[in-house]
Design a protein around this motif. Structure first.
Motif, PDB file in Angstrom:
ATOM      1  N   THR A  92      -4.386  66.237  50.449  1.00  6.84           N
ATOM      2  CA  THR A  92      -4.755  66.946  51.850  1.00  6.84           C
ATOM      3  C   THR A  92      -5.354  67.479  52.134  1.00  6.84           C
ATOM      4  O   THR A  92      -6.144  67.175  53.842  1.00  6.84           O
ATOM      5  CB  THR A  92      -4.370  68.925  51.166  1.00  6.84           C
ATOM      6  N   ASN A  93      -6.501  65.906  51.635  1.00 10.77           N
ATOM      7  CA  ASN A  93      -7.736  65.836  52.729  1.00 10.77           C
ATOM      8  C   ASN A  93      -8.322  67.073  52.853  1.00 10.77           C
ATOM      9  O   ASN A  93      -9.510  67.458  54.163  1.00 10.77           O
ATOM     10  CB  ASN A  93      -7.763  64.589  53.372  1.00 10.77           C
ATOM     11  N   GLY A  94      -8.591  68.569  52.580  1.00 12.56           N
ATOM     12  CA  GLY A  94      -9.194  69.114  52.504  1.00 12.56           C
ATOM     13  C   GLY A  94      -8.513  70.426  53.861  1.00 12.56           C
ATOM     14  O   GLY A  94      -8.418  71.261  53.823  1.00 12.56           O
ATOM     15  N   VAL A  95      -7.220  70.525  54.752  1.00 13.69           N
ATOM     16  CA  VAL A  95      -6.727  70.828  55.216  1.00 13.69           C
ATOM     17  C   VAL A  95      -6.354  72.224  54.292  1.00 13.69           C
ATOM     18  O   VAL A  95      -6.169  72.517  53.136  1.00 13.69           O
ATOM     19  CB  VAL A  95      -5.794  70.114  56.033  1.00 13.69           C
ATOM     20  N   ALA A  96      -6.469  73.200  55.491  1.00 11.49           N
ATOM     21  CA  ALA A  96      -5.185  74.382  54.043  1.00 11.49           C
ATOM     22  C   ALA A  96      -4.329  74.633  54.683  1.00 11.49           C
ATOM     23  O   ALA A  96      -3.608  75.374  53.479  1.00 11.49           O
ATOM     24  CB  ALA A  96      -6.110  75.738  55.684  1.00 11.49           C
ATOM     25  N   SER A  97      -3.641  73.571  55.247  1.00 14.27           N
ATOM     26  CA  SER A  97      -1.941  74.074  54.832  1.00 14.27           C
ATOM     27  C   SER A  97      -0.937  72.977  54.837  1.00 14.27           C
ATOM     28  O   SER A  97      -1.820  71.965  55.491  1.00 14.27           O
ATOM     29  CB  SER A  97      -1.074  75.144  56.313  1.00 14.27           C
ATOM     30  N   VAL A  98      -0.041  72.651  55.014  1.00 11.97           N
ATOM     31  CA  VAL A  98       0.409  71.165  55.132  1.00 11.97           C
ATOM     32  C   VAL A  98       2.132  72.136  55.409  1.00 11.97           C
ATOM     33  O   VAL A  98       2.813  72.246  54.966  1.00 11.97           O
ATOM     34  CB  VAL A  98       1.646  70.455  53.117  1.00 11.97           C
ATOM     35  N   ALA A 157      -5.761  74.867  42.973  1.00 12.63           N
ATOM     36  CA  ALA A 157      -6.543  74.338  42.368  1.00 12.63           C
ATOM     37  C   ALA A 157      -6.429  72.520  42.932  1.00 12.63           C
ATOM     38  O   ALA A 157      -5.040  72.174  43.126  1.00 12.63           O
ATOM     39  CB  ALA A 157      -6.537  73.792  41.251  1.00 12.63           C
ATOM     40  N   LEU A 158      -7.964  72.117  43.347  1.00 11.99           N
ATOM     41  CA  LEU A 158      -7.254  70.556  43.181  1.00 11.99           C
ATOM     42  C   LEU A 158      -6.927  69.663  42.489  1.00 11.99           C
ATOM     43  O   LEU A 158      -6.568  70.332  41.002  1.00 11.99           O
ATOM     44  CB  LEU A 158      -8.788  70.008  42.868  1.00 11.99           C
ATOM     45  N   GLY A 159      -5.903  68.466  42.245  1.00 15.36           N
ATOM     46  CA  GLY A 159      -4.792  68.049  42.092  1.00 15.36           C
ATOM     47  C   GLY A 159      -3.685  68.000  42.051  1.00 15.36           C
ATOM     48  O   GLY A 159      -2.756  68.353  43.339  1.00 15.36           O
ATOM     49  N   PRO A 160      -2.738  67.746  41.657  1.00 14.08           N
ATOM     50  CA  PRO A 160      -1.497  67.582  41.811  1.00 14.08           C
ATOM     51  C   PRO A 160      -0.416  68.545  41.635  1.00 14.08           C
ATOM     52  O   PRO A 160      -0.843  70.526  40.421  1.00 14.08           O
ATOM     53  CB  PRO A 160      -0.786  66.783  40.837  1.00 14.08           C
ATOM     54  N   THR A 185      -6.976  67.924  47.759  1.00  9.89           N
ATOM     55  CA  THR A 185      -7.796  67.194  47.773  1.00  9.89           C
ATOM     56  C   THR A 185      -9.356  67.297  48.366  1.00  9.89           C
ATOM     57  O   THR A 185      -9.191  68.026  48.630  1.00  9.89           O
ATOM     58  CB  THR A 185      -7.779  65.347  47.824  1.00  9.89           C
ATOM     59  N   VAL A 186     -10.385  67.141  48.459  1.00  9.26           N
ATOM     60  CA  VAL A 186     -10.733  67.370  49.729  1.00  9.26           C
ATOM     61  C   VAL A 186     -11.075  66.665  50.549  1.00  9.26           C
ATOM     62  O   VAL A 186     -11.206  65.447  50.671  1.00  9.26           O
ATOM     63  CB  VAL A 186     -12.925  67.946  48.335  1.00  9.26           C
ATOM     64  N   ALA A 187     -12.245  66.952  51.548  1.00 12.22           N
ATOM     65  CA  ALA A 187     -12.124  65.940  52.693  1.00 12.22           C
ATOM     66  C   ALA A 187     -13.331  65.385  52.248  1.00 12.22           C
ATOM     67  O   ALA A 187     -14.500  65.788  51.395  1.00 12.22           O
ATOM     68  CB  ALA A 187     -12.925  66.476  53.508  1.00 12.22           C
ATOM     69  N   PRO A 188     -12.972  63.364  52.179  1.00 10.69           N
ATOM     70  CA  PRO A 188     -13.935  62.784  51.739  1.00 10.69           C
ATOM     71  C   PRO A 188     -14.907  62.939  52.012  1.00 10.69           C
ATOM     72  O   PRO A 188     -15.968  63.445  53.200  1.00 10.69           O
ATOM     73  CB  PRO A 188     -13.467  61.440  52.999  1.00 10.69           C
TER      74      PRO A 188
END
Length: 342
Positions: A92-98, A157-160, A185-188
Motif C-alpha cells: 500500500t505504501n501509505g495509501v488509506a484504501s485499496v 497494522a503494518l504487515g501482511p 506498508t508506509v510510504a518510502p
C-alpha cells in the motif's frame, strides 16, 4: 408462447384447429395438467361438477382426455464460485484504501444469476455479515459478475493481511470464499504521497450532417456516394464494458414524393475508424454496404475491454435515386445512437 395450466381447464381456449396441429407449452411449476379434445369430449367428462378441481373418479377415461404430470425441476443448492481476487495497490505504501476486485460465477454451480457479493478483512464471518461489494457494471443481473469495492485499510497494522470474497446467487446460496493477500506498508522514506480522484465520465457520440449534394435526373436509376465530416464516439466511463453504435433513418421525403429508406445504405470500413486517444479501437459491423431502415442497424462494436477512449469514424453513405422519382428537395432524418455493451 406463454402458458398457464388454467388454459386447459374450463376456459374454452382452442389450441388446435385441425389434425396434426401442435401447441407449445412451457410448464413453470410442478403438478398435473388435464386436457381434453373438444371434438370427442366435453368439460364435464373431465370435471363432472365443473368446479375447476379434478377429483378422484371424475375423469371419464373412455373419452379423449388426458393428463400431463409435470415433475419438479432441478433445484440450485450450490453457491457461486469466486475467483480472480485482487487488491491494488499492493504493497500500500501509505495509501488509506485499496481497490478490491473479484469474479463471482454460478455457471457451473446451478446457473442462477449472481445476487450479491461481500468481503471480510483477515477473518471470515457468517454468511451475509461481510461488507457489500458492487457489480462492476452497476447491476447484479447475470450468471457471472465482476465485483468491486474500495476497502479502508487506514486502521490496519503494518504487515501482511488477507481479504476474503464470496458471492450469493439469486436462490440464496452463498459460495465459498477466495482470498488475496496484501501488505500494509508506509510510504518510502523521503517521499510524499500524491493522490488524484478519478470519476467516470459518459458514453457519447457526436455526429455531423450527410449531404448528397445536387443531382440531375436522367431517366435512369442513379447512385450517389458521400462521406460526412467524421463522427466521434467516446467512452469515458473507464469500466471497459464495451459499447456499440447503431443507425436508423426515415424515408427521404419532399412535397413531391418519397424515396423509401431501403434505398439509403451505409458502410464503415475499419480503416475509417481512427483512434484519437485510447486503447484497442472498436471494429466495424458493416464493411460492405447495408440498407438502413427505421430499426437500429449496428454498425460499430467495441468488445469488452476495448474502446476505452475517443474514436473518429467516417462512414460511407450511398443513396439510390429511382428512375421515376419526381424532382424536389428531399430530406431524411438519420438517428445515430451509442449503447452500452458490445
Amino acid at each position: 408462447m406463454p402458458f398457464d395450466p388454467a388454459d386447459f381447464i374450463g376456459t374454452g381456449v382452442d389450441h388446435f384447429s385441425s389434425s396434426g396441429n401442435w401447441y407449445p407449452a412451457t410448464f413453470n411449476t410442478a403438478g398435473t395438467v388435464w386436457y381434453y379434445c373438444t371434438l370427442h369430449a366435453e368439460l364435464d367428462d373431465l370435471d363432472e361438477d365443473e368446479d375447476g378441481v379434478i377429483e378422484a373418479g371424475e375423469p371419464d377415461f373412455g373419452k379423449m382426455i388426458g393428463r400431463i404430470n409435470v415433475a419438479a425441476g432441478p433445484v440450485d443448492s450450490t453457491g457461486p464460485v469466486t475467483s480472480s481476487v485482487g487488491a491494488s495497490p499492493d504493497p500500500t505504501n501509505g495509501v488509506a484504501s485499496v481497490t478490491l476486485t473479484a469474479t463471482v460465477d454460478d455457471s457451473a454451480t446451478g446457473g442462477s444469476n449472481i445476487a450479491a457479493a461481500e468481503y471480510f478483512v483477515d477473518v471470515v464471518g457468517a454468511n451475509g455479515s461481510g461488507t457489500a461489494m458492487s457489480a462492476t457494471d452497476a447491476s447484479f443481473n447475470s450468471v457471472s459478475e465482476s465485483v468491486i469495492a474500495t476497502v479502508d485499510v487506514s486502521a490496519l497494522a503494518l504487515g501482511p493481511h488477507n481479504l476474503f470474497v464470496q458471492g450469493r446467487d439469486s436462490d440464496g446460496n452463498w459460495g465459498s470464499t477466495d482470498v488475496v493477500a496484501f501488505s500494509i506498508t508506509v510510504a518510502p522514506a523521503g517521499t510524499e504521497i500524491m493522490t488524484i480522484q478519478l470519476n467516470g465520465g459518459s458514453l457519447s457520440v457526436t455526429t455531423n450532417p450527410v449531404d448528397f449534394g445536387t443531382l440531375s435526373l436522367t431517366g435512369l436509376e442513379q447512385t450517389i456516394d458521400t462521406q460526412p465530416t467524421p463522427w466521434t464516439a467516446a467512452d469515458a466511463r473507464g469500466t471497459g464494458t464495451g459499447w456499440n453504435v447503431t443507425v436508423s433513418s426515415t424515408d427521404f421525403a419532399s412535397a413531391s414524393g418519397t424515396i423509401t429508406v431501403d434505398n439509403s445504405k451505409i458502410r464503415l470500413q475499419d480503416v475509417n475508424v481512427v483512434t484519437v486517444s485510447g486503447n484497442a479501437p472498436p471494429t466495424s459491423l458493416v464493411t460492405s454496404y447495408q440498407p438502413m431502415s427505421t430499426s437500429p442497424l449496428a454498425v460499430l462494436s467495441a468488445a469488452i475491454g476495448n474502446g476505452k477512449g475517443t474514436y473518429d469514424l467516417t462512414p460511407d453513405m450511398r443513396q439510390i435515386v429511382p428512375a421515376d422519382i419526381t424532382p424536389g428537395v428531399y430530406e431524411a432524418f438519420l438517428t445515430v445512437s451509442i449503447n452500452s455493451g458490445p
